[in-house]
Write an enzyme that holds these catalytic residues in place. Sequence first.
Site, PDB file in Angstrom:
ATOM      1  N   TYR A  38      -1.817   6.721 -10.109  1.00 37.70           N
ATOM      2  CA  TYR A  38      -1.840   6.057 -11.611  1.00 37.70           C
ATOM      3  C   TYR A  38      -3.127   5.685 -12.119  1.00 37.70           C
ATOM      4  O   TYR A  38      -3.307   5.589 -12.916  1.00 37.70           O
ATOM      5  CB  TYR A  38      -0.670   4.792 -11.786  1.00 37.70           C
ATOM      6  N   ASP A  39      -3.805   5.066 -11.377  1.00 34.93           N
ATOM      7  CA  ASP A  39      -5.016   4.175 -11.642  1.00 34.93           C
ATOM      8  C   ASP A  39      -6.252   5.341 -11.845  1.00 34.93           C
ATOM      9  O   ASP A  39      -6.791   5.484 -12.354  1.00 34.93           O
ATOM     10  CB  ASP A  39      -5.066   3.202 -10.299  1.00 34.93           C
ATOM     11  N   GLU A 116      -7.785 -15.739  -6.280  1.00 39.47           N
ATOM     12  CA  GLU A 116      -6.177 -15.638  -5.623  1.00 39.47           C
ATOM     13  C   GLU A 116      -5.705 -15.004  -4.799  1.00 39.47           C
ATOM     14  O   GLU A 116      -6.294 -13.463  -5.582  1.00 39.47           O
ATOM     15  CB  GLU A 116      -5.665 -16.436  -7.354  1.00 39.47           C
ATOM     16  N   LYS A 118      -3.265 -11.207  -5.175  1.00 38.61           N
ATOM     17  CA  LYS A 118      -3.162 -11.126  -6.325  1.00 38.61           C
ATOM     18  C   LYS A 118      -1.767 -10.479  -5.730  1.00 38.61           C
ATOM     19  O   LYS A 118      -1.208  -9.410  -4.972  1.00 38.61           O
ATOM     20  CB  LYS A 118      -3.313  -9.359  -7.012  1.00 38.61           C
ATOM     21  N   ASP A 120       2.353  -8.624  -5.363  1.00 35.35           N
ATOM     22  CA  ASP A 120       3.125  -7.851  -5.885  1.00 35.35           C
ATOM     23  C   ASP A 120       4.573  -7.831  -6.650  1.00 35.35           C
ATOM     24  O   ASP A 120       5.363  -7.470  -6.291  1.00 35.35           O
ATOM     25  CB  ASP A 120       2.460  -6.897  -4.619  1.00 35.35           C
ATOM     26  N   TYR A 226       5.650 -17.688  -8.255  1.00 34.76           N
ATOM     27  CA  TYR A 226       4.317 -18.830  -7.699  1.00 34.76           C
ATOM     28  C   TYR A 226       3.732 -18.855  -9.296  1.00 34.76           C
ATOM     29  O   TYR A 226       3.279 -17.647  -9.611  1.00 34.76           O
ATOM     30  CB  TYR A 226       3.052 -18.302  -6.740  1.00 34.76           C
ATOM     31  N   LYS A 319      -9.285  -5.110  -5.805  1.00 30.25           N
ATOM     32  CA  LYS A 319      -7.782  -4.361  -5.387  1.00 30.25           C
ATOM     33  C   LYS A 319      -8.200  -3.842  -4.193  1.00 30.25           C
ATOM     34  O   LYS A 319      -9.045  -3.351  -4.108  1.00 30.25           O
ATOM     35  CB  LYS A 319      -7.462  -3.247  -5.883  1.00 30.25           C
ATOM     36  N   CYS A 413       6.942  25.210  25.120  1.00 26.39           N
ATOM     37  CA  CYS A 413       6.170  24.444  25.271  1.00 26.39           C
ATOM     38  C   CYS A 413       4.795  24.913  24.562  1.00 26.39           C
ATOM     39  O   CYS A 413       4.279  25.711  25.351  1.00 26.39           O
ATOM     40  CB  CYS A 413       6.022  23.930  26.516  1.00 26.39           C
ATOM     41  N   CYS A 416       1.915  25.480  27.709  1.00 24.42           N
ATOM     42  CA  CYS A 416       2.486  25.897  28.759  1.00 24.42           C
ATOM     43  C   CYS A 416       3.546  26.696  29.025  1.00 24.42           C
ATOM     44  O   CYS A 416       4.279  27.692  29.705  1.00 24.42           O
ATOM     45  CB  CYS A 416       2.306  24.730  30.490  1.00 24.42           C
ATOM     46  N   CYS A 431       8.796  18.728  27.165  1.00 21.02           N
ATOM     47  CA  CYS A 431       8.413  20.748  27.938  1.00 21.02           C
ATOM     48  C   CYS A 431       8.857  19.735  29.066  1.00 21.02           C
ATOM     49  O   CYS A 431       9.473  18.852  29.494  1.00 21.02           O
ATOM     50  CB  CYS A 431       7.052  19.812  27.839  1.00 21.02           C
ATOM     51  N   CYS A 437       2.227  21.449  33.326  1.00 13.92           N
ATOM     52  CA  CYS A 437       2.071  21.199  31.787  1.00 13.92           C
ATOM     53  C   CYS A 437       0.158  20.598  31.353  1.00 13.92           C
ATOM     54  O   CYS A 437      -0.340  20.251  31.526  1.00 13.92           O
ATOM     55  CB  CYS A 437       2.641  21.419  31.294  1.00 13.92           C
TER      56      CYS A 437
HETATM   57  S1  IVH Z   1      -3.557 -13.024 -13.964  1.00 13.91           S
HETATM   58  C1  IVH Z   1      -5.113 -13.044 -17.680  1.00 13.91           C
HETATM   59  N1  IVH Z   1      -2.966 -13.757 -11.473  1.00 13.91           N
HETATM   60  O1  IVH Z   1      -1.220  -8.739 -11.768  1.00 13.91           O
HETATM   61  C2  IVH Z   1      -5.164 -12.280 -16.771  1.00 13.91           C
HETATM   62  N2  IVH Z   1      -2.321 -12.338 -11.959  1.00 13.91           N
HETATM   63  O2  IVH Z   1      -2.513  -6.767 -13.572  1.00 13.91           O
HETATM   64  C3  IVH Z   1      -3.583 -12.003 -16.558  1.00 13.91           C
HETATM   65  N3  IVH Z   1      -0.630 -10.692 -10.814  1.00 13.91           N
HETATM   66  O3  IVH Z   1       0.446  -8.523 -15.125  1.00 13.91           O
HETATM   67  C4  IVH Z   1      -2.865 -12.039 -14.987  1.00 13.91           C
HETATM   68  N4  IVH Z   1      -1.157 -12.144  -9.456  1.00 13.91           N
HETATM   69  O4  IVH Z   1       1.801  -9.274 -12.813  1.00 13.91           O
HETATM   70  C5  IVH Z   1      -3.274 -13.328 -12.608  1.00 13.91           C
HETATM   71  N5  IVH Z   1      -3.404 -14.415 -10.048  1.00 13.91           N
HETATM   72  C6  IVH Z   1      -2.701 -13.544 -10.626  1.00 13.91           C
HETATM   73  C7  IVH Z   1      -1.792 -12.505 -10.351  1.00 13.91           C
HETATM   74  C8  IVH Z   1      -1.606 -11.677 -11.144  1.00 13.91           C
HETATM   75  C9  IVH Z   1      -0.949 -10.762  -9.453  1.00 13.91           C
HETATM   76  C10 IVH Z   1      -0.068  -9.798 -11.941  1.00 13.91           C
HETATM   77  C11 IVH Z   1      -0.107  -9.531 -13.327  1.00 13.91           C
HETATM   78  C12 IVH Z   1      -0.263  -8.945 -13.841  1.00 13.91           C
HETATM   79  C13 IVH Z   1      -1.157  -8.116 -13.523  1.00 13.91           C
HETATM   80  C14 IVH Z   1      -2.438  -7.607 -14.327  1.00 13.91           C
END
Ligand code: IVH
Length: 675
Positions: A38-39, A116, A118, A120, A226, A319, A413, A416, A431, A437
Amino acid sequence: MSANDSLISELQLLKTQLNEYNYQYYVLDTPTVPDSEYDRQLRRLQEIEAAHPELITADSPSQKVGGAPLDAFRQITHELPMLSLDNAFNEDELFAFEKRLKDRLKRDVEIDYSCEPKLDGLAVSILYENGQFVRAATRGDGRVGEDITANVRTIKNVPLSLRGDDFPARLEVRGEVFMSLAGFAALNAAQKASEKKVFANPRNAAAGSLRQLDSRITASRPLMFYAYSVGVVEGERQALADKHAERLNQLTHWGMPLSPEVAVAKGAKGCHAYYQGLATKRAALPYEIDGVVFKVNDIALQQELGFVARAPRWAIAHKFPAQEEMTKLLDVEFQVGRTGAITPVARLEPVFVGGVTVSNATLHNQDEVARLQVKIGDTVIIRRAGDVIPQVVSVVQEQRPDDARDVVFPVACPECDSHVERLDEEAVLRCTGGLICPAQLKESLKHFASRKAMDIDGLGDKLVVQLVDMGLVKTPADFFRLDVAPIAAMERMGEKSATNIINALDKAKQTTLPRFLYSLGIREVGEATAANLANHFKTLDAVMNATLEQLVEVNDVGEVVAAHVRHFFAEEHNQTVIAQLQELGVNWPDIEDKSGTAQPLLNKTFVLTGTLSAMGRNEAKVVLQNLGAKVSGSVSAKTDYLVAGEKAGSKLTKAQELGVTVMTEDEMLALFAQY
Ligand code: IVH
């Protein structure tokens, strides 16, 4: 067709595809391609749009953050849009991000960042009025989200009222809803037990749980939240801090949960160090993260930098390398292991995944191939997480070519030509050739020479294979018949290294009975079982002559292992090799000779826990058993000593509760040194 025409049709295809992926991901919660794919397509789209702004349309996936909200939930218009983040995929892009900031600020300031994980999961906005939880919404398309108030109310770590009395009259907290790995495993186990749908990953499980129309179902799911930022703020009683990370701390004072990994770093350099630290820690975290987020810490600087269409200029997500990738299955080959097990191995079009280039992945066995419904020529999804061997996780059925071929398991096999068998209770094909073998022979000889077995210094896997291919070694005994000259004549060898190997072989002749038993490569006899056999029977003859009844008396030896041991020593060719090895000088000290004085820990029960750094837990276990101690897996009132290595957990707590003597790894080593 002109160059521009072909660009327009490429753009159209990308848009259709990305919109389809968005729909599958955001609306249906069933992605069909990995995020990395996707990215990649989104980046290509952005690249074309950047070069040809006139081609940007309002419906382009680059112009919106997510998918359309589900009809059944009420819609909520965000007072402030919920934005997305730009991505960096490597260190250079991170440094380029900081350079852009400084260029824009037109000054070379040292920038602090809030770092922070990220998480998932899913972005959620929670609104508190006068400290009371009043409303929660999904991000939706960034402007309009879904009203999931009833569901978010049920999340265990979301407070229904804020602590203290100095929170703003209106406060919107934004953050991520996700599911821990343990929660995910428990949920899937329960789903499976009641024959309900199992979820592909924790993110899907969190999404599926949050989008329930019946909030009682949501309440039964192990969701977590969180906080990571502040949205609308009105009626402040205590001024909000002027640094982002401090604001997050303020939120925790009002009762909002925050990831313990949040930290402040100086400059892109500091951010990169944070990234590397968290990458190392990633596998040990109790939840999945797909990268880290860096945000300019100073709010005044954030305001100066501002936003672009879908994301703030002052933040970026770095990422981790994708752990899943798509590639083509070119062929399936069959590998024969030391015990004859025949493993199907996927030969892949090389693909960069989990930080390395992968061209092979295991398909485990026939049952797994059947479960995956995989054919040669298929597009497959490969996963490589941490140091785990690459796996084929699924097949993209829609992309199967017309000429895809079935995976056909061999009836003989591949090495052998011996007949292969699959025993009822086993998943693997084997085998039956034994040491006839060449594949089994090579693997057995590699095992014999390896560090935990006979420990023949310098005799690595490659050299063993060469020696077998040249016909110089056919049995383990042949190693000890080698001369310097033929080894010196081999590729990348010389007189000196050949002499070193002969010396190492000479040195290795002096071994121990546990090592010798382990080196024989008897099925299911690992290091610990070999040590148990040696300690129980004391001599090789006694092990070789033991009956099934006598064998099952040994610690940790059950009927299956006992049968393998009997079977191994009943084979005449094995008896011959063992006799030859002893004639050639392989020997070990008699265990019985040392009993009495050498068993100072007789009747003492030890438990090992945590990471032992100087010697592995298995090795320590063997030494303890040699000294007469019993090594148990769990702490009880009968435990005499607990050896606590690094990161010791619940066993240490239990030992302390029961008053069991706790020793460090160093204290254990000091104890060994006494004997
Ligand atoms: S900040 C203004 N902080 O990543 C920026 N996003 O690709 C808004 N996400 O929609 C997001 N950990 O679902 C922020 N520590 C973090 C995050 C975080 C996960 C996710 C979030 C956001 C997406 C952005």
